[in-house]
Write a protein that holds these residues in place. Sequence first.
Motif, short mmCIF file in Angstrom:
data_model
loop_
_atom_site.label_atom_id
_atom_site.label_comp_id
_atom_site.label_asym_id
_atom_site.label_seq_id
_atom_site.Cartn_x
_atom_site.Cartn_y
_atom_site.Cartn_z
N THR A 184 0.88 -1.14 -0.17
CA THR A 184 0.00 0.01 -0.13
C THR A 184 0.78 1.11 0.00
O THR A 184 0.55 2.30 -0.86
N ASN A 185 1.88 1.22 0.75
CA ASN A 185 2.75 2.42 0.73
C ASN A 185 3.37 2.66 -0.43
O ASN A 185 3.89 3.86 -0.77
N VAL A 186 3.82 1.56 -1.07
CA VAL A 186 4.38 1.68 -2.52
C VAL A 186 3.22 2.19 -3.51
O VAL A 186 3.96 3.34 -4.21
N MET A 187 2.32 1.76 -3.58
CA MET A 187 1.18 2.57 -4.34
C MET A 187 1.18 3.95 -4.02
O MET A 187 0.92 5.00 -4.73
N ILE A 188 1.20 4.40 -2.59
CA ILE A 188 0.94 5.82 -2.42
C ILE A 188 1.92 6.57 -2.98
O ILE A 188 1.72 7.86 -3.57
N SER A 189 3.15 6.17 -2.83
CA SER A 189 4.37 7.03 -3.00
C SER A 189 4.37 6.99 -4.76
O SER A 189 4.76 8.22 -5.11
N ILE A 190 3.96 5.90 -5.30
CA ILE A 190 3.92 6.24 -7.00
C ILE A 190 2.98 7.04 -7.11
O ILE A 190 3.08 7.97 -8.14
N PHE A 191 1.52 7.18 -6.63
CA PHE A 191 0.57 7.96 -6.78
C PHE A 191 0.96 9.52 -6.52
O PHE A 191 0.87 10.41 -7.85
N ILE A 192 1.62 9.85 -5.65
CA ILE A 192 2.38 11.09 -5.27
C ILE A 192 3.37 11.76 -6.33
O ILE A 192 3.37 12.79 -6.81
N VAL A 193 4.29 10.78 -6.79
CA VAL A 193 5.24 11.11 -7.70
C VAL A 193 4.64 11.30 -9.25
O VAL A 193 4.87 12.09 -9.77
N LEU A 194 3.47 10.56 -9.50
CA LEU A 194 3.16 10.65 -10.70
C LEU A 194 2.10 11.85 -11.06
O LEU A 194 1.79 12.60 -12.06
N LEU A 195 1.45 12.28 -9.88
CA LEU A 195 0.51 13.46 -10.00
C LEU A 195 0.65 14.83 -10.51
O LEU A 195 0.30 15.32 -11.61
N PRO A 196 2.05 15.31 -10.28
CA PRO A 196 2.47 16.35 -10.99
C PRO A 196 2.54 16.24 -12.38
O PRO A 196 2.48 17.10 -13.15
#
Length: 322
Positions: A184-196
């Motif tokens: 779950t934490n990996v998915m959160i980190s990828i989401f935050i990185v992709l957003l901008p």
Amino acid sequence: MKPSILPVPAPSPSSTKPSSQPTGAEARRVWEAGEAARGQRPESALRLFGKALRRDRWALASGIFLLLVALASLVAPWISPYGPNEANPVLRLGGIGTPGHLLGLDQQGRDMLTRLLWGGRVALPMAFIPVAAATVVSLLLGMVAGYYRRGIGELVMRLLDILYAFPAVLLAIAIAGILGPGMTNVMISIFIVLLPYMTRVVYTSTLTVAEEDFVAAARSSGAGDASILLREILPNVTAPMIVYATLSLGLQVVFAAGLSFLGLGVQPPTADWGVMTSDGRSVLALAPHVSMVPGVLLLLVALSFNLLGDGLRDALDPKLRV
């Protein structure tokens, strides 16, 4: 006084020539062409898209390969020959082609093919879920920021520029390190990185579409902002977003595997392609297949997503659909 009589000019040969009328055969051909045109229905956008995609054999082959990988991972509990953590210490480090173990065994005697199948159930969702979530949120943020350029638009883009300033890899490692290891934490980190990155793609497309004549026509006809965003702008910014998301999927599969490789993602003994690659480091000289097999699969999956994204880009471009 008698009226003067003006001489009437004689008709020229061209004026006395009868007007050209279509012959019976020509009229019949025109009628048949009209009937044939009325009998044909215009091809739908979906069919045109499918025809354009089928012309790109590499994209089609990549899509079929990814579909097979996803289906095999989905039905892994029913088709895998062994359990993901079932070990046979007698055959540990058995090479590719070991009887009963097509792709060999790892250092604990676990079947490599089985762990690849089960690993797809972790590796693929770890990339797909954050990319899908970032796509939805980026469409919302990018359209709002591009349509309302001042005020809320400037605020949204300046906040995302803060994340955009950090290198993607370092930002993901930092977030995963703060949150701790786990899927779950990996998915959160990828989401935050992709957003901008994704929001900037939508923002740029929205700036272009908002200046088109059909948007001005909709605004002059009395359409509200919500109607313009949903009916006029959203359909025109979705295509580039789909292409970007597809191209990002391959990178994010490798990205998630890299975090697991570093110990910041999925933890052993869970079957995951990044964990399997990391486990093989200690036996790389004795049994290189332990790291090579999941590494090659990661390479093929990432390459397939890139080829599929290129095919989607060409298929969604109206200028190339001829």
